[in-house]
Design a protein around this motif. Structure first.
Motif, short mmCIF file in Angstrom:
data_model
loop_
_atom_site.label_atom_id
_atom_site.label_comp_id
_atom_site.label_asym_id
_atom_site.label_seq_id
_atom_site.Cartn_x
_atom_site.Cartn_y
_atom_site.Cartn_z
N VAL A 3 -34.24 4.28 -3.78
CA VAL A 3 -33.16 3.64 -3.02
C VAL A 3 -32.19 4.73 -2.60
N GLU A 4 -31.55 4.52 -1.46
CA GLU A 4 -30.60 5.51 -0.96
C GLU A 4 -29.22 5.23 -1.53
N VAL A 5 -28.65 6.23 -2.17
CA VAL A 5 -27.31 6.11 -2.74
C VAL A 5 -26.31 6.62 -1.70
N ALA A 6 -25.30 5.80 -1.41
CA ALA A 6 -24.28 6.20 -0.44
C ALA A 6 -23.28 7.13 -1.10
N ASN A 7 -22.82 8.11 -0.35
CA ASN A 7 -21.83 9.05 -0.85
C ASN A 7 -20.45 8.42 -0.74
N VAL A 8 -19.90 7.99 -1.86
CA VAL A 8 -18.59 7.33 -1.88
C VAL A 8 -17.59 8.25 -2.55
N ASP A 9 -16.52 8.55 -1.84
CA ASP A 9 -15.46 9.40 -2.36
C ASP A 9 -14.34 8.51 -2.88
N LYS A 10 -14.10 8.55 -4.18
CA LYS A 10 -13.03 7.75 -4.79
C LYS A 10 -11.88 8.68 -5.14
N ARG A 11 -10.72 8.42 -4.54
CA ARG A 11 -9.55 9.25 -4.82
C ARG A 11 -8.38 8.37 -5.25
N THR A 12 -7.64 8.87 -6.22
CA THR A 12 -6.43 8.17 -6.64
C THR A 12 -5.34 8.48 -5.62
N MET A 13 -4.79 7.42 -5.04
CA MET A 13 -3.76 7.58 -4.02
C MET A 13 -2.55 6.75 -4.39
N GLN A 14 -1.42 7.13 -3.81
CA GLN A 14 -0.16 6.45 -4.05
C GLN A 14 0.12 5.51 -2.89
N TYR A 15 0.42 4.24 -3.20
CA TYR A 15 0.76 3.27 -2.16
C TYR A 15 2.20 3.52 -1.73
N LEU A 16 2.42 3.74 -0.43
CA LEU A 16 3.75 4.03 0.08
C LEU A 16 4.46 2.79 0.60
N TYR A 17 3.87 2.13 1.63
CA TYR A 17 4.53 0.97 2.23
C TYR A 17 3.55 0.21 3.11
N ASN A 18 4.00 -0.99 3.53
CA ASN A 18 3.26 -1.80 4.48
C ASN A 18 4.09 -1.82 5.75
N ASP A 19 3.49 -1.33 6.88
CA ASP A 19 4.25 -1.26 8.13
C ASP A 19 4.10 -2.52 8.98
N GLY A 20 3.53 -3.58 8.42
CA GLY A 20 3.36 -4.82 9.15
C GLY A 20 1.94 -4.99 9.67
N THR A 21 1.27 -3.92 10.02
CA THR A 21 -0.11 -4.00 10.51
C THR A 21 -1.10 -3.35 9.55
N SER A 22 -0.64 -2.44 8.70
CA SER A 22 -1.54 -1.78 7.76
C SER A 22 -0.77 -1.31 6.54
N TYR A 23 -1.53 -1.01 5.49
CA TYR A 23 -0.97 -0.48 4.25
C TYR A 23 -1.16 1.03 4.27
N VAL A 24 -0.11 1.77 3.93
CA VAL A 24 -0.16 3.23 4.01
C VAL A 24 -0.25 3.80 2.59
N PHE A 25 -1.30 4.61 2.37
CA PHE A 25 -1.53 5.29 1.10
C PHE A 25 -1.44 6.79 1.33
N MET A 26 -1.06 7.53 0.27
CA MET A 26 -0.95 8.98 0.37
C MET A 26 -1.76 9.63 -0.74
N ASP A 27 -2.55 10.63 -0.36
CA ASP A 27 -3.29 11.44 -1.32
C ASP A 27 -2.26 12.34 -2.01
N THR A 28 -2.12 12.23 -3.32
CA THR A 28 -1.09 12.99 -4.03
C THR A 28 -1.40 14.48 -4.08
#
Length: 187
Positions: free
Chosen positions: A60-85
């Protein structure tokens, strides 16, 4: 590529051009015939869960998934903004991908953001979070034989059921998977 004997919970597979996350798997050896691997997999894009049985040792083909811990900054009304620390790079995530995680996201809180080829797949929260109760009715102990519950609003705006003795301003531990009350948090 990996074989079905290498499956693990949380692993992301590419099957028929779509990404599927392994929720559960079990190796099974019936009385006659070859061994098989039973699994429950969830389509990452649609959220649909299916049971799938693979023959043992099938590639089976394993997908390359990058998991990073990010900080949630704010919701601008249309999307949620996260920041890579680490890199301070900001990433906008659509509300459809965030899903029910929005009920437990606080500004400056951390979450794991999973991406594949630059595309955000899902947001992963810790199993439980500590949040403050902003509003709840006073609990009145009446004529009931078992402990009762009442609705309470968390600081994120999400509503959960809590025991009658909980009051506004208290911090509680909440399970992020099913929105259940886990206990008080001592200050």
């Amino acid at each position: 590529m990996a074989t079905t004997n290498d499956l693990k919970n949380g692993m992301v597979l590419r099957l028929d051009g779509q990404l599927w996350q392994v929720m559960w798997f079990q190796h099974h050896k019936p009385g006659k015939g070859g061994a098989v691997v039973r699994s429950k997999i969830r389509n990452i894009e649609s959220g649909k869960t299916v049971d799938r049985t693979f023959n043992a040792d099938v590639k089976v083909e394993v997908a390359n998934v990058d998991k990073r811990t990010m900080q949630y900054l704010y919701n601008d009304g249309t999307s949620y903004v996260f920041m890579d620390t680490g890199t301070y790079e900001q990433l906008e995530v659509s509300p459809e991908i965030v899903g029910d995680a929005k009920n437990f996201l606080l500004e400056n809180g951390e979450a794991i953001v999973a991406t594949n080829d630059g595309r955000v797949l899902y947001i992963e929260l810790p199993a439980s979070v500590e949040l403050e109760i902003t509003y709840t009715e006073p609990g009145l102990q009446g004529d009931r034989s078992t402990g009762g519950t009442k609705p309470a609003t968390l600081e994120t705006g999400h509503s959960i059921n809590v025991p009658l003795f909980i009051s506004a301003g208290e911090r509680v531990k909440v399970d992020t998977r099913d929105s259940s009350y886990l206990g008080r948090v001592s200050s």
